[in-house]
Each structure stands twice: as structure tokens, then as C-alpha cells.
Design a protein around this motif. Structure first.
Motif, short mmCIF file in Angstrom:
data_model
loop_
_atom_site.label_atom_id
_atom_site.label_comp_id
_atom_site.label_asym_id
_atom_site.label_seq_id
_atom_site.Cartn_x
_atom_site.Cartn_y
_atom_site.Cartn_z
N ASP A 47 25.50 -29.77 -45.96
CA ASP A 47 26.73 -30.52 -45.72
C ASP A 47 27.93 -29.86 -46.36
OD1 ASP A 47 25.40 -32.57 -44.31
OD2 ASP A 47 24.82 -33.50 -46.19
N GLY A 48 29.00 -29.75 -45.59
CA GLY A 48 30.26 -29.26 -46.12
C GLY A 48 30.72 -27.99 -45.43
N PRO A 49 32.04 -27.84 -45.26
CA PRO A 49 32.56 -26.64 -44.61
C PRO A 49 32.54 -25.40 -45.51
CG PRO A 49 34.35 -28.11 -45.18
CD PRO A 49 33.08 -28.84 -45.50
N ARG A 50 32.61 -25.61 -46.83
CA ARG A 50 32.57 -24.49 -47.80
C ARG A 50 31.67 -24.90 -48.95
NH1 ARG A 50 38.14 -23.61 -50.04
NH2 ARG A 50 37.37 -21.66 -50.89
N ILE A 51 30.66 -24.09 -49.21
CA ILE A 51 29.73 -24.35 -50.31
C ILE A 51 29.60 -23.09 -51.15
CG2 ILE A 51 27.32 -24.85 -50.89
CD1 ILE A 51 27.15 -26.48 -48.32
N VAL A 52 29.58 -23.27 -52.45
CA VAL A 52 29.28 -22.21 -53.40
C VAL A 52 28.12 -22.72 -54.23
CG1 VAL A 52 30.12 -20.85 -55.37
CG2 VAL A 52 31.69 -21.45 -53.51
N PHE A 53 27.09 -21.89 -54.42
CA PHE A 53 25.97 -22.33 -55.24
C PHE A 53 25.49 -21.22 -56.16
CE2 PHE A 53 24.17 -20.80 -51.30
CZ PHE A 53 23.04 -20.10 -51.66
N LEU A 54 25.03 -21.64 -57.33
CA LEU A 54 24.48 -20.74 -58.33
C LEU A 54 23.02 -21.12 -58.55
CD1 LEU A 54 25.93 -19.34 -61.48
CD2 LEU A 54 23.89 -20.70 -61.75
N GLU A 55 22.15 -20.12 -58.59
CA GLU A 55 20.73 -20.36 -58.86
C GLU A 55 20.26 -19.42 -59.95
OE1 GLU A 55 18.36 -22.00 -55.10
OE2 GLU A 55 18.74 -19.86 -55.04
N ASP A 56 19.68 -19.99 -61.01
CA ASP A 56 19.02 -19.17 -62.02
C ASP A 56 17.82 -18.51 -61.36
OD1 ASP A 56 20.66 -20.15 -64.15
OD2 ASP A 56 19.40 -21.93 -64.29
N GLN A 57 17.58 -17.24 -61.66
CA GLN A 57 16.44 -16.54 -61.09
C GLN A 57 15.37 -16.26 -62.16
OE1 GLN A 57 15.94 -16.03 -57.81
NE2 GLN A 57 17.84 -17.14 -57.50
N ARG A 58 15.76 -15.54 -63.20
CA ARG A 58 14.81 -15.23 -64.28
C ARG A 58 15.56 -14.67 -65.48
NH1 ARG A 58 14.62 -11.45 -60.53
NH2 ARG A 58 14.63 -9.26 -61.07
N ASP A 59 14.85 -14.58 -66.57
CA ASP A 59 15.38 -14.01 -67.81
C ASP A 59 14.32 -13.07 -68.34
OD1 ASP A 59 17.44 -14.05 -69.93
OD2 ASP A 59 15.79 -14.83 -71.13
N THR A 60 14.64 -11.80 -68.46
CA THR A 60 13.62 -10.83 -68.84
C THR A 60 13.99 -10.12 -70.15
OG1 THR A 60 14.69 -9.17 -67.42
CG2 THR A 60 12.86 -10.38 -66.48
#
Length: 152
Positions: A47-60
Motif C-alpha cells: 500500500d502506498g504510492p511511495r515506500i522506503v524500507f530498511l531491512e537488517d540483513q546480518r552482522d559479521t
């Protein structure tokens, strides 16, 4: 001997992620965009015309015996546009997000007392599709890393 309190009890990656997401949410150029922190379901992106998302992936960790451990925080940032000129909007928003991360977030991370190492913010591969997810518009998804020292 008294042991000092942990300055980052939730971990440095959590703190960096919070700084990143808050800076994106507060940026006036992203006004009107829905900014999501680690969306849990594909439906969160629908939902929404403009979306920004952040996702943690990993910490090494990197091998640094006898020192404050050097680590690399990996995360992804994506933008989705469902506007009339969706492809142009998504690419423009992605460039804007990169500038926010580099110019606004990195100084905030340092000001929070996180010791950055290496080359700072690095951009990796950029993708234009999410496997098995139709975003209903245009997507730009970039991988990023930040090298730091964990004081724990």
C-alpha cells in the motif's frame, strides 16, 4: 573493579538501524513516503504510492584478536514507486535515500558514539525485483554495509 554499563544494550546494529530509519522518516524530501522499519510481511509493501524500507540483513565479525572487535553491519534499503512515472520516481527516491544515508546518517552514527572503521558506508549490489513478490510498481533495492568497532 566496577564494570561499566553497556552503552549499546540492544547492540550496535540495532542502534545504527534506528538512526537510519529515523533520519529517513524525518527527511522533508521523503514527506509523503511511507518509511518502514524491517517490514515483516510482503503485504506491508503493498500500500502506498511511495515506500522506503530498511531491512537488517546480518552482522559479521572480522578477526581482530585482543582488540575491540571489528564488525560489518549489512542492511538493505528499498524504494517502491507506484506513481505515473514509477520507474523514474523509484530511481530518484533511491538516489535521495543514498544521499540521506551518506550525508545525514553517518554523522549521526558517529555522534551517537559508534566508532566507524574501514570505508564507512559502502553500497553493494542493486536489484530491481524481489523474488516472488509483485510490488505493483517500480522497485530499487540496494545492499549496504557499515564497518564499525563493537565496544562490548
Amino acid at each position: 573493579m566496577t564494570q561499566s554499563a553497556d552503552k549499546f544494550p540492544r547492540g550496535v546494529p540495532f542502534e545504527m538501524g534506528q538512526i537510519l530509519i529515523e533520519a529517513l522518516r524525518k527527511d522533508p524530501e521523503l514527506a509523503g513516503a511511507k518509511v518502514l522499519d524491517n517490514p515483516e510481511r510482503a503485504s506491508d509493501l503493498q500500500d502506498g504510492p511511495r515506500i522506503v524500507f530498511l531491512e537488517d540483513q546480518r552482522d559479521t565479525p572480522l578477526e581482530q584478536p585482543g582488540q575491540l572487535q571489528q564488525r560489518i553491519y549489512h542492511f538493505s534499503v528499498g524504494v517502491i514507486a507506484r506513481t505515473q512515472l514509477a520507474r523514474a520516481q523509484a530511481h530518484g527516491d533511491y538516489r535521495l535515500v543514498k544521499r540521506i544515508l551518506r550525508n545525514r546518517c553517518m554523522p549521526l552514527i558517529t555522534a551517537a558514539g559508534i566508532r566507524l572503521d574501514g570505508l564507512g558506508l559502502q553500497e553493494g549490489a542493486v536489484h530491481y525485483r524481489l523474488e516472488n513478490i509483485d510490488v505493483g510498481g517500480s522497485l530499487v533495492l540496494g545492499a549496504f554495509t557499515i564497518q564499525y568497532r563493537d565496544p562490548s
